[in-house]
Design a protein around this motif. Sequence first.
Motif, PDB file in Angstrom:
ATOM      1  N   TYR A 180      10.238 -16.349 -10.144  1.00 38.15           N
ATOM      2  CA  TYR A 180       9.554 -16.719  -8.903  1.00 38.15           C
ATOM      3  C   TYR A 180       9.092 -15.510  -8.082  1.00 38.15           C
ATOM      4  O   TYR A 180       7.966 -15.510  -7.571  1.00 38.15           O
ATOM      5  CB  TYR A 180      10.427 -17.650  -8.038  1.00 38.15           C
ATOM      6  N   PRO A 181       9.917 -14.466  -7.955  1.00 38.05           N
ATOM      7  CA  PRO A 181       9.467 -13.314  -7.158  1.00 38.05           C
ATOM      8  C   PRO A 181       8.152 -12.702  -7.646  1.00 38.05           C
ATOM      9  O   PRO A 181       7.342 -12.266  -6.831  1.00 38.05           O
ATOM     10  CB  PRO A 181      10.616 -12.313  -7.304  1.00 38.05           C
ATOM     11  N   VAL A 182       7.929 -12.702  -8.974  1.00 35.41           N
ATOM     12  CA  VAL A 182       6.683 -12.152  -9.506  1.00 35.41           C
ATOM     13  C   VAL A 182       5.509 -12.988  -9.002  1.00 35.41           C
ATOM     14  O   VAL A 182       4.493 -12.474  -8.532  1.00 35.41           O
ATOM     15  CB  VAL A 182       6.689 -12.162 -11.057  1.00 35.41           C
ATOM     16  N   LEU A 185       4.902 -12.518  -5.289  1.00 39.78           N
ATOM     17  CA  LEU A 185       4.197 -11.263  -5.007  1.00 39.78           C
ATOM     18  C   LEU A 185       2.710 -11.401  -5.330  1.00 39.78           C
ATOM     19  O   LEU A 185       1.854 -11.020  -4.535  1.00 39.78           O
ATOM     20  CB  LEU A 185       4.827 -10.127  -5.819  1.00 39.78           C
ATOM     21  N   ARG A 188       1.015 -13.385  -2.737  1.00 36.62           N
ATOM     22  CA  ARG A 188       0.871 -12.686  -1.473  1.00 36.62           C
ATOM     23  C   ARG A 188      -0.293 -11.695  -1.497  1.00 36.62           C
ATOM     24  O   ARG A 188      -0.921 -11.450  -0.474  1.00 36.62           O
ATOM     25  CB  ARG A 188       2.179 -11.946  -1.178  1.00 36.62           C
ATOM     26  N   LEU A 189      -0.570 -11.140  -2.689  1.00 35.97           N
ATOM     27  CA  LEU A 189      -1.641 -10.149  -2.811  1.00 35.97           C
ATOM     28  C   LEU A 189      -2.982 -10.670  -2.304  1.00 35.97           C
ATOM     29  O   LEU A 189      -3.774  -9.928  -1.750  1.00 35.97           O
ATOM     30  CB  LEU A 189      -1.816  -9.761  -4.286  1.00 35.97           C
ATOM     31  N   PHE A 192      -4.606  -9.977   1.079  1.00 38.12           N
ATOM     32  CA  PHE A 192      -5.205  -8.691   1.430  1.00 38.12           C
ATOM     33  C   PHE A 192      -6.655  -8.603   0.981  1.00 38.12           C
ATOM     34  O   PHE A 192      -7.340  -7.635   1.268  1.00 38.12           O
ATOM     35  CB  PHE A 192      -4.386  -7.547   0.819  1.00 38.12           C
ATOM     36  N   TYR A 195     -10.121  -8.198   3.484  1.00 39.06           N
ATOM     37  CA  TYR A 195     -10.363  -7.024   4.341  1.00 39.06           C
ATOM     38  C   TYR A 195     -11.344  -6.073   3.668  1.00 39.06           C
ATOM     39  O   TYR A 195     -11.352  -5.950   2.449  1.00 39.06           O
ATOM     40  CB  TYR A 195      -9.049  -6.309   4.637  1.00 39.06           C
ATOM     41  N   PHE A 200      -9.509   1.202   3.530  1.00 37.63           N
ATOM     42  CA  PHE A 200      -8.416   1.849   2.796  1.00 37.63           C
ATOM     43  C   PHE A 200      -8.883   3.183   2.257  1.00 37.63           C
ATOM     44  O   PHE A 200     -10.066   3.404   2.046  1.00 37.63           O
ATOM     45  CB  PHE A 200      -7.976   0.978   1.620  1.00 37.63           C
ATOM     46  N   PHE A 204      -4.331   3.262  -2.002  1.00 37.13           N
ATOM     47  CA  PHE A 204      -4.518   1.841  -1.763  1.00 37.13           C
ATOM     48  C   PHE A 204      -5.870   1.342  -2.252  1.00 37.13           C
ATOM     49  O   PHE A 204      -5.966   0.307  -2.894  1.00 37.13           O
ATOM     50  CB  PHE A 204      -4.320   1.512  -0.282  1.00 37.13           C
ATOM     51  N   PHE A 208      -6.356  -1.447  -5.227  1.00 37.44           N
ATOM     52  CA  PHE A 208      -7.036  -2.721  -5.002  1.00 37.44           C
ATOM     53  C   PHE A 208      -8.343  -2.829  -5.782  1.00 37.44           C
ATOM     54  O   PHE A 208      -8.931  -3.899  -5.892  1.00 37.44           O
ATOM     55  CB  PHE A 208      -7.311  -2.940  -3.509  1.00 37.44           C
ATOM     56  N   LEU A 212      -4.796  -3.716  -9.200  1.00 34.46           N
ATOM     57  CA  LEU A 212      -4.681  -5.121  -8.805  1.00 34.46           C
ATOM     58  C   LEU A 212      -6.022  -5.446  -8.144  1.00 34.46           C
ATOM     59  O   LEU A 212      -6.158  -5.327  -6.948  1.00 34.46           O
ATOM     60  CB  LEU A 212      -3.546  -5.296  -7.795  1.00 34.46           C
TER      61      LEU A 212
ATOM     62  N   GLY B  21      14.598 -10.250  -7.342  1.00 36.07           N
ATOM     63  CA  GLY B  21      13.789 -10.853  -6.285  1.00 36.07           C
ATOM     64  C   GLY B  21      13.569  -9.938  -5.094  1.00 36.07           C
ATOM     65  O   GLY B  21      12.436  -9.638  -4.730  1.00 36.07           O
ATOM     66  N   LEU B  24      11.075  -7.079  -5.705  1.00 35.66           N
ATOM     67  CA  LEU B  24       9.655  -7.442  -5.659  1.00 35.66           C
ATOM     68  C   LEU B  24       9.219  -7.797  -4.246  1.00 35.66           C
ATOM     69  O   LEU B  24       8.092  -7.510  -3.856  1.00 35.66           O
ATOM     70  CB  LEU B  24       9.359  -8.581  -6.634  1.00 35.66           C
ATOM     71  N   VAL B  35      -1.455  -2.131   3.985  1.00 31.16           N
ATOM     72  CA  VAL B  35      -2.660  -2.809   4.469  1.00 31.16           C
ATOM     73  C   VAL B  35      -2.685  -2.792   5.990  1.00 31.16           C
ATOM     74  O   VAL B  35      -3.697  -2.452   6.604  1.00 31.16           O
ATOM     75  CB  VAL B  35      -2.734  -4.253   3.918  1.00 31.16           C
ATOM     76  N   TYR B  38      -3.570   0.760   7.365  1.00 30.63           N
ATOM     77  CA  TYR B  38      -4.996   1.110   7.325  1.00 30.63           C
ATOM     78  C   TYR B  38      -5.824   0.231   8.254  1.00 30.63           C
ATOM     79  O   TYR B  38      -6.768   0.692   8.894  1.00 30.63           O
ATOM     80  CB  TYR B  38      -5.524   1.005   5.891  1.00 30.63           C
TER      81      TYR B  38
END
Lengths: 265, 263
Positions: A180-182, A185, A188-189, A192, A195, A200, A204, A208, A212, B21, B24, B35, B38
Amino acid sequence: MRSIGEYIRLYFIIEAQYIKARLQYRVDFIISSIGMFFSSLITLGVFWVIFDTVPDLAGWSLMEMAFIYAFYMIAISPMQIIFDHFWQLRFNLQQGNFLKYYFRPLNMMFYYTSEMFDLKGLTQLFVGTALLIYTASQLHVAWTFGRVGLLFITLFSAALVQISIVVLAACAAFWVLDSYPVLGLAWRLREFAPYPMSIFDGAFRFTFTYVLPIGFIAFYPSQIFLRPEEVSHLTYFSPVIGIGLFALTYWVWTKGVNSYTGTGS
Amino acid sequence: MRKYLAFTRGSFMVGLVYRFGPLLSLIGNFIYLGVAYYLWHSIYKNSDTLRSMTFNETFLYVAIGSAVFILLKTYVDWEVSYEIREGIISTYMTKPLDYQTYILFTSLGQTLMSLMVITIPTLLIITLVFKVAIPLGMGTLLFPLSLLLAFVISFCFDYFIGILAFYTESVWGLSTTKEIIILALSGALIPLQFFPAKLQSILLLLPFQTIYHTPLMMLTKPDQDPQIFVSMLIVQVVWAVVLYALTRLFFEQAVKVLRIAGG
């Protein structure tokens, strides 16, 4: 092998049944759509508050930011609406009911994906489309046939980027027990993505763009419509990135499917 | 009290089992911090202070805000609604336990766990990677207390949403809406100072700002008049007590509609 036409026909039949079954839970649909509506608007609220203090963000106006955000909302909708089932992949694998997907004469990714159709995601798609039309008219974007064509191509590849990131993360469940954490994450990406990548620098921006590639979900492709005269050459790579990333995802999925051994009971 | 603390300890220990967990989450939070860094950097491009906040203060506010967000995300709403739908809640009614207190202390254990594995590393990242100094003062000392009160207030909202499951099946929609409303109106995403003045004065009257804005202000501007801190804490205590009592009353009402199939 079945033809693509056959798959499309099949998809509509499966989804029609699914939607009929879901219609039993009307309250659930209404509440979820309200939740979706609010969550679509929150970033817009953030922009609005920021632009109450400063006139522009790295040279981008509020209306341009809203356009990028509208593009983003549409681009992430196919993940939400069509590929929502991948959130449950880890449970299906742990509980062993994933085995059933091996026993149908269908492409496994197609079959797995088709089992869920997220109705509340349509809210996001509608809000995004309305906002895109509104901001484009405020910004006087000249819509030619070529531009409309480009819009569809760039949205398609942006959607593939978002789908690939989440499905790849979901596939971690084939090898990691607590995956689940993967997924969390990866999910959540996407926050971002709306923007301007130009705020950046260094690591960063590189991450981006190349590692990723969330810059390709909204910012790079929407430049074609906002600032056609200063489009970065990276923008033209967006279909390549979208399709390439999806191909990689499909390869990883196939590896995972072939290595899965069931739960033994 | 002691028996409830045992639950806190238990859920803290459970948290120790999963090490992957938090790592990450920390990476995710690190990207978020970048983010935010910046983003606010480009907002502050032409000015040293905006709305009487310096860049350092604003970044600190937003950065710690993101750590507090993870801290307060204990999924109480999901847990309570799950126990209601599955009928597990009936087993608590036969035990010498108060359900609300039990859930509060269990989630406290999770929060303490994230405090260790997320919040403290985040503070280190802020100072070491982003080189933003954390100012010290009276407010810094009061921050833990304020955070604890924020935890209770946030818990009440989660618990309330969880109990709504007595009436509705949908948790996703309610939980998402609740989260968005809190994030938008509490200063979790943008310091409240940046909101238009009229909106700001309304937001200060609502309970949401006591979850993020109050503790974050203590940390970012720690050398204010102690009087200000005292009144902030009083507002938090009042909201915590009122909301705790209200959700308790609501639970007693809601539990009457509970029907659990035998078996």
